[in-house]
Write an enzyme that holds these catalytic residues in place. Structure first.
Site, mmCIF file in Angstrom:
data_model
loop_
_atom_site.group_PDB
_atom_site.id
_atom_site.type_symbol
_atom_site.label_atom_id
_atom_site.label_comp_id
_atom_site.label_asym_id
_atom_site.label_seq_id
_atom_site.Cartn_x
_atom_site.Cartn_y
_atom_site.Cartn_z
ATOM 1 N N ASP A 79 0.859 -1.124 -0.050
ATOM 2 C CA ASP A 79 0.044 0.081 -0.157
ATOM 3 C C ASP A 79 0.767 1.211 -0.099
ATOM 4 O O ASP A 79 2.159 1.211 0.302
ATOM 5 C CB ASP A 79 -0.792 -0.142 1.268
ATOM 6 C CG ASP A 79 -1.895 -0.823 1.237
ATOM 7 O OD1 ASP A 79 -1.980 -1.897 0.222
ATOM 8 O OD2 ASP A 79 -3.053 -0.839 2.166
ATOM 9 N N HIS A 221 4.205 -2.189 3.005
ATOM 10 C CA HIS A 221 4.084 -0.919 2.522
ATOM 11 C C HIS A 221 5.676 -0.771 1.866
ATOM 12 O O HIS A 221 6.690 -0.889 2.403
ATOM 13 C CB HIS A 221 4.302 0.136 3.413
ATOM 14 C CG HIS A 221 2.711 0.187 3.992
ATOM 15 N ND1 HIS A 221 2.692 -0.854 5.219
ATOM 16 C CD2 HIS A 221 1.768 0.861 3.873
ATOM 17 C CE1 HIS A 221 1.064 -0.486 5.535
ATOM 18 N NE2 HIS A 221 0.761 0.382 4.969
#
Ligand SMILES: [Zn+2]
Length: 254
Positions: A79, A221
């Site tokens: 993300d 991430h």
């Protein structure tokens, strides 16, 4: 001359077989896409919730799916990107290992680094939406929430030529009625590595090792060196455990 004719004959047969194969692969791909388009929109959240609950309960549906597959599957998801420093390193490592993952991108970063988004698409990764400004969708009114999603979809489409079907809501906060006005499938996760918080390769890898199971969706991430290192180690370890690493659409629409 005869031999030459026979050679041409074989070549034609091979061509026909190849054409038939390519055609059947295509229709398979197209039917998957139509299926995704049909279930996206009204009621899709319920579908995803049901499938997640079914997975958790290990119902017969899940068992059948697992039996049909040779290897357990897991999906790595990233993300908040793309990140100019770390995304290229991750993409290099994934390419070396011939592995595809799913990226949920922020519209504002797609605008900044379109070349990275293009590369993701070219290299076979799934490109999904994570809103334009990383907003908590259930705190916005419907018009604003819709804007955050559609603006990002349009940017991704302009960059890759593919309109995204999958969305990861920031903070996992989905707005119930939003499914009525955006035709997308929200994708949550089963393993939260908390990589952004711990920023420690060993700890991130351990969290995955402790929680890994068939059908796992791993949240990471690609904006920290520790996350990229950990992700590539996780890929190597899961491959050793005979896991097949897939993109989220393959888990949701097997
Ligand atoms: Zn996020």
């Amino acid at each position: 001359m005869k031999r030459r004719k026979a050679g041409i004959g074989i070549f034609v047969i091979v061509l026909i077989i190849t054409a038939v194969r390519v055609k059947s692969m295509d229709s398979h791909r197209i039917s998957g896409r139509i299926l995704a388009e049909n279930i996206a929109g009204p009621g899709m959240l319920r579908l995803v919730e049901q499938s997640m609950q079914a997975r958790a309960r290990k119902t017969s549906v899940t068992e059948i799916a697992v039996k049909e597959r040779k290897h357990p599957q897991a999906a790595l998801t990233f993300d908040d990107g793309p990140d100019i420093r770390y995304t290229p390193l991750l993409l290099d490592g994934l390419k070396e290992r011939n592995v595809r993952v799913s990226f949920f991108l922020l519209g504002e970063k797609v605008e900044q680094y379109p070349e990275l988004v293009e590369r993701m698409q070219k290299e076979g990764h799934l490109v999904g939406n994570h809103t334009y400004h990383h907003v908590q969708l259930n705190k916005l009114n419907e018009t604003k929430a819709r804007e955050e999603i559609l603006k990002t979809n349009n940017l991704i489409y302009e960059t890759t030529g593919v309109y995204p079907l999958y969305l990861r809501p920031p903070f996992g906060a989905w707005k119930k009625n939003l499914e009525l006005c955006v035709e997308m499938l929200p994708v949550f996760w089963t393993i939260d590595t908390l990589d952004w918080k711990v920023q420690n390769t060993e700890k991130i890898v351990r969290t995955v090792q402790e929680q890994i199971e068939d059908g796992a969706i791993i949240l990471m991430h690609d904006e920290y060196d520790t996350s990229v290192e950990a992700a590539l180690q996780v890929v190597d370890e899961l491959k050793n455990q005979e896991y097949e690493l897939v993109t989220v659409d393959q888990l949701i629409l097997p």
